[in-house]
Design an enzyme around this catalytic site. Structure first.
Site: not given
Length: 939
Positions: A29, A116, A118, A120, A346, A348, A393
């Site tokens: 990203e 990432d 997750d 999103e 990470y 989040r 995570h």
């Protein structure tokens, strides 16, 4: 979901990981992440950034593809008539970058999507695959930390895209779009233009408003007690010779304390409770002075405190707020940098678990730093208490199989302090309990009138600090006692005589519920299971940016505008801001992620409704006629005949036809009857100068934030009857009043109607030169002449009204002068910005006071005062300003040489999904992997 042509069967879950004989394109990203990962993968890999999201639902009419513009649902960007299929468009500012990515894909033998891990991140990876349309194998590369070993392991162990996660994230994006784009226009029409509603932001705003309502309705109660200092009369033993105790009972009746009173200031139960007022307390203190006292009982209990679990996203935000003074947004920005540069895992995550290697690293470090006696025989295991937690995570912890101490990182400023917080918390989580002893001593004595009084003192002694040697958690209440705080009492025994050295009456008042801070609002949202923890920072940022909430110190204060918006939503769209309903929506979205629910039936029920529930579309359409804009924006001031209203130009009070403006930084609970009368009684800064003969409108002089100005009074329009067709589809709006700042030579006290009308007539047409009109006007930098795109400064403001065409011609014939004024002295000097380590100062600018560190400038907001702004608040404003600044353009990378058999790239920039089984729309993009909030349509 059917795989794309060219990628079917090529998405491997495992490969050799070697780059021999081919070029592998890895897309992440953010540029910072790309740079770090490129260094770990080495030759054979090309690492490029998508710079966040590459495509989204259209945000304005110009972005809607021509073939959809005539569709009734086009403004939504979602085909609500056919299975809620979204229209995707490549963001305007990303088209050139997407072209570059397609060229890189054409050179590659394999494509690695390393966004990432997750929901999103999974959706971003899916969008990249769909838009880039690769004809080479596509692999999903995931990792929890950016270290050499983790990146190489991820490259060797890829997997397929998780389409359930994609579907859940895209459903969330569609839901937020429907909510925002259907409800926000209601706010525009009934409250004020350019407002927004959002699935979670509106609920968060309601929480803040409800807390303020509780404060407004609160009635303080006064109660008194006694505090005594007792002497042990030289009794042998260690510890202090005196201790303090509080009166708890008189003749068996418990003395009333704060918890015994209701929010209305009434005693909950008079039975068995003694409410002392000042007179009674002072009289009792007098009667007890000189009395004999003795220890009635000594109660000892073992004390034990276990370590706190490692950080997850929300607990990290809360502790960073309490201990470091960082906002939720600042915390996530700093954590993002630490993650991308390989310092932490990470950030989040809902998980509090640690990998075996992390547990070993924490135990090893605790042993070396604090000794083996501080580490338990078995590792500690933590389980998440978060409902529907994403357990992909670990907890937020230092990266790697061995932890660097803060001193070994080379970090500084906010990054050092946040890393240190994470490191301490992680190490402490694997240490032994703190143990000790708590003691309660009860003291009894009789007054001169024979009353039996009982006092109590409590103490705590920690005999083994355990994990508290490494970390102590903060508290939201500044008066709360922290876990490592000891209160030592002298060793006393039952029956031991004591002497009263001091007997003092103390008055207390009950306090209204505390306003939310960012930390406590995050906790409240999580406790109510509203929204996703990863979005809380952006949600709080949104309600601050929209003007629904402002800060006083660290407290979140709702604006009067927020009261109007919440009142409208509660009265007419109750479900949409109902806490349980919002939490159930989150459950359903998580059900889609698990595969327990289907997207389309759920969206259809939400939007169109069913036999049991009214859908959003009908709800919005049916209620428009019922909403009285004046009613929902009006609030009576209790105990007066004054009505508080929210108008298009700000809050004001009205009584008997007279209006008084309300200061924008006045907290709603501060608008008491006394304050309202004070504002009405104060001489008004506004002065009516007369009536404009041409328009018939009153002309007034006012004092504004940027100085005195004149304006005309434009009456607010009467609401048009519902159902009336608007010309060309546009709604009627109030005419915008003409305004103009006073010249420096003018005074609000002496300016005349004639002078005001001259000011309101600006800009003044001087004439025509070279076929272009020349105007004289006043601007940000002073008076000037304008001809097309060219301009020339005038020496005085009065010249605006006197300069001739010949004088203008002479000025334009001369070269344009450029220069800057000498910098003004700062209004106030502050401390050092933790992010840049540069000194911060407050300066006065053209648009009011602002804070700067020499590189970044940030205006002070509503509620911020030059005299009282803190270093933490100044640093927060600067950090937010940096986050909003456009990213600096990196030098163009040299494109790799084209292969002889280069793949043909596609030129499509819009996509409409063709299968109902495909995941739906995507979430709003933010640079560097930032997670979007729940805002309404762009305005």
């Amino acid at each position: 979901m059917p795989p794309k042509k060219g990628s079917a069967g090529k998405n491997g879950s495992k490969d050799s990981g070697t780059a021999t004989g081919g070029n592998r394109l890895v897309i992440v990203e953010s540029p910072a992440k790309a740079k770090t990962i490129a260094g770990y993968l080495g030759p054979g890999y090309t690492v490029e950034s998508s710079i966040g999201h590459i495509r989204d639902l259209p945000t304005k009419a110009a972005e809607i593809p021509a073939r959809y513009k005539s569709e009734p649902w086009a403004r939504l960007g979602v085909d609500v008539e056919h299975d809620f299929e979204p229209i995707y468009v490549v963001n305007t500012d990303k088209k050139s970058h997407v072209k570059k990515l397609k060229e890189l894909v054409a050179q590659a033998d394999e494509l690695y999507l390393a966004t990432d891990e997750d929901r999103e991140g999974e959706a971003i990876a899916w969008h990249l695959r769909e838009e880039l349309a690769p004809e080479v194998p596509v692999r999903r590369m995931v990792f929890n930390e950016i270290t050499r070993d983790a990146i190489r392991h991820a490259a060797e162990n890829t997997r397929d895209l998780n389409l359930r996660l994609v579907d859940a994230q895209e459903t969330r994006r569609i839901l937020d779009r429907l909510y925002g784009y259907e409800v926000s226009p209601v706010l525009w029409k009934k409250v004020m233009p350019k407002l927004s509603a959002g699935r979670v932001q509106s609920v968060a705003t309601r929480l803040v408003v409800e807390r303020e309502r509780e404060r407004i309705a609160f009635t303080s109660a006064e109660y008194w007690g006694l505090k005594a200092v007792f002497d042990t009369l030289g009794a042998a033993g260690e510890g202090p010779g005196t201790f303090t105790a509080n009166l708890v009972a008189v003749d068996g009746a418990r003395v009333a304390v704060g918890r015994d009173f209701t929010a209305q200031g009434e005693l909950r139960s008079a039975s068995g409770v003694l409410h002392l007022d000042e007179q009674a307390a002072r009289a009792l203190a007098e009667r007890l002075s000189g009395s004999d006292f003795a220890v009635r009982t000594v109660e000892r209990k073992p004390y034990k405190r276990s370590p706190y679990a490692p950080f997850r996203t929300t607990t990290l935000q809360q502790e960073a707020s309490r201990k470091l003074g960082l906002s939720a947004k600042q915390t996530m920005q700093v954590a993002q940098r630490l993650y991308e540069n390989g310092f932490i895992t990470y950030m989040r995550t809902d998980s509090t678990t640690l990998s075996d290697s992390a547990v070993a690293a924490a135990r090893d470090q605790a042993t070396r730093l604090y000794g083996a006696d501080h580490v338990p025989a078995k590792p500690r295991v933590y389980s998440s208490k978060v409902k529907n937690a994403q357990e992909a995570h670990e907890a937020v912890r230092p990266a790697g199989d061995t932890f660097r101490t803060p001193a070994q990182t080379g970090l500084s400023g906010a990054e050092y302090r946040l890393y240190e917080l994470i490191w301490k918390r992680t190490v402490a989580s694997q240490m032994k309990d703190a143990v000790g002893e708590s003691v309660t001593v009860k003291v009894a004595g009789a007054s001169s009138s024979g009353e039996q009084a009982e006092f109590t003192a409590t103490g705590k002694i920690i005999t083994f600090h355990g994990f508290l040697k490494a970390y102590v958690e903060g508290a939201d209440d500044p008066e709360a006692e922290l876990d490592d705080r000891e209160r030592r009492l002298p060793p006393v025994e039952e029956g031991q005589p004591l002497k009263s050295e001091e007997m003092q009456a103390e008055g207390h008042s009950t306090r209204p519920p505390a306003r939310y801070t960012e930390a406590t609002l995050v906790k409240e949202l999580e406790d109510r299971e509203i929204g996703r923890p990863s979005t809380y920072a952006s949600i709080i940022g949104t309600i601050l940016d929209r003007g629904y909430v402002f800060k006083k110190g660290s407290a979140l204060v709702p604006s009067f505008l927020a009261f109007a918006v919440v009142q409208l939503l509660e009265k007419h769209f109750g479900n949409l801001v109902d806490y349980d309903f919002t939490a159930r929506m989150e459950d359903m979205l998580d059900g889609i992620a698990r595969g327990d629910a289907e997207r389309v039936p759920w969206l259809r029920r939400f939007y169109y409704g069913d036999d049991e529930e009214t859908g959003l579309k009908e709800l919005v359409g049916d209620h428009l006629a019922e909403i009285d804009p004046r009613e929902i924006s009006s609030f009576p001031v209790p105990g007066t005949d004054i009505v508080m209203r929210v108008g298009r130009y700000g809050p004001y009070m009205e009584r008997d036809g007279r209006r008084v403006n309300v200061p924008e930084d006045l907290a709603p609970d501060e608008l008491t009857p006394e304050k309202a009368e004070e504002l009405f009684a104060a001489p008004s800064d506004d002065r009516e100068l007369g009536t404009d003969p041409e328009t018939g409108r009153a002309v007034v002089v006012k004092n504004g934030r940027f100085g005195p100005y004149v304006t005309e009074v434009v009456p607010e329009p009467e609401p048009a009857p519902e159902g009336e067709k608007k010309a060309k589809g546009r709604s009627k709006q109030a005419a915008k009043p003409r305004t103009s700042s006073l010249l420096k030579s003018m005074s609000p006290d002496t300016v005349t109607l004639e002078e005001a009308l001259k000011l309101l007539s600006l800009p003044r047409v001087v004439g025509e030169l070279d076929g272009e009109q020349v105007t004289a006007q006043n601007g940000r930098f002073g008076p000037y002449l304008k001809k097309g795109t060219d301009s020339r400064s005038l020496e005085t403001e009065e010249q605006i009204f006197t300069v001739t065409l010949e004088e203008a011609q002479e000025l334009f014939a001369k070269p344009k002068q450029r220069g800057r004024r000498a910098a003004a002295a700062p209004l106030r000097e502050l401390g050092t910005d933790p992010a840049t380590e540069k000194p911060m100062v407050v300066k006065d600018g053209r648009f009011g006071p602002y804070v700067t560190d020499g590189e970044t400038n940030a205006s002070l907001r509503k509620g911020d005062e030059v005299e009282s702004i803190t270093d933490e608040r100044a640093a927060e404003l600067l950090a937010e300003r940096r986050a909003k600044a456009p990213a600096k353009k990196a030098p163009a990378a040299k494109a790799p040489a084209k292969k002889t058999a280069a793949k043909k790239t596609t030129g499509a920039t819009t996509t409409r999904k063709s299968s109902a089984k495909k995941p739906s729309a995507k979430k709003t993009g933010e640079p560097k992997g930032g997670k979007g909030g729940t805002s309404g349509p762009a305005s």
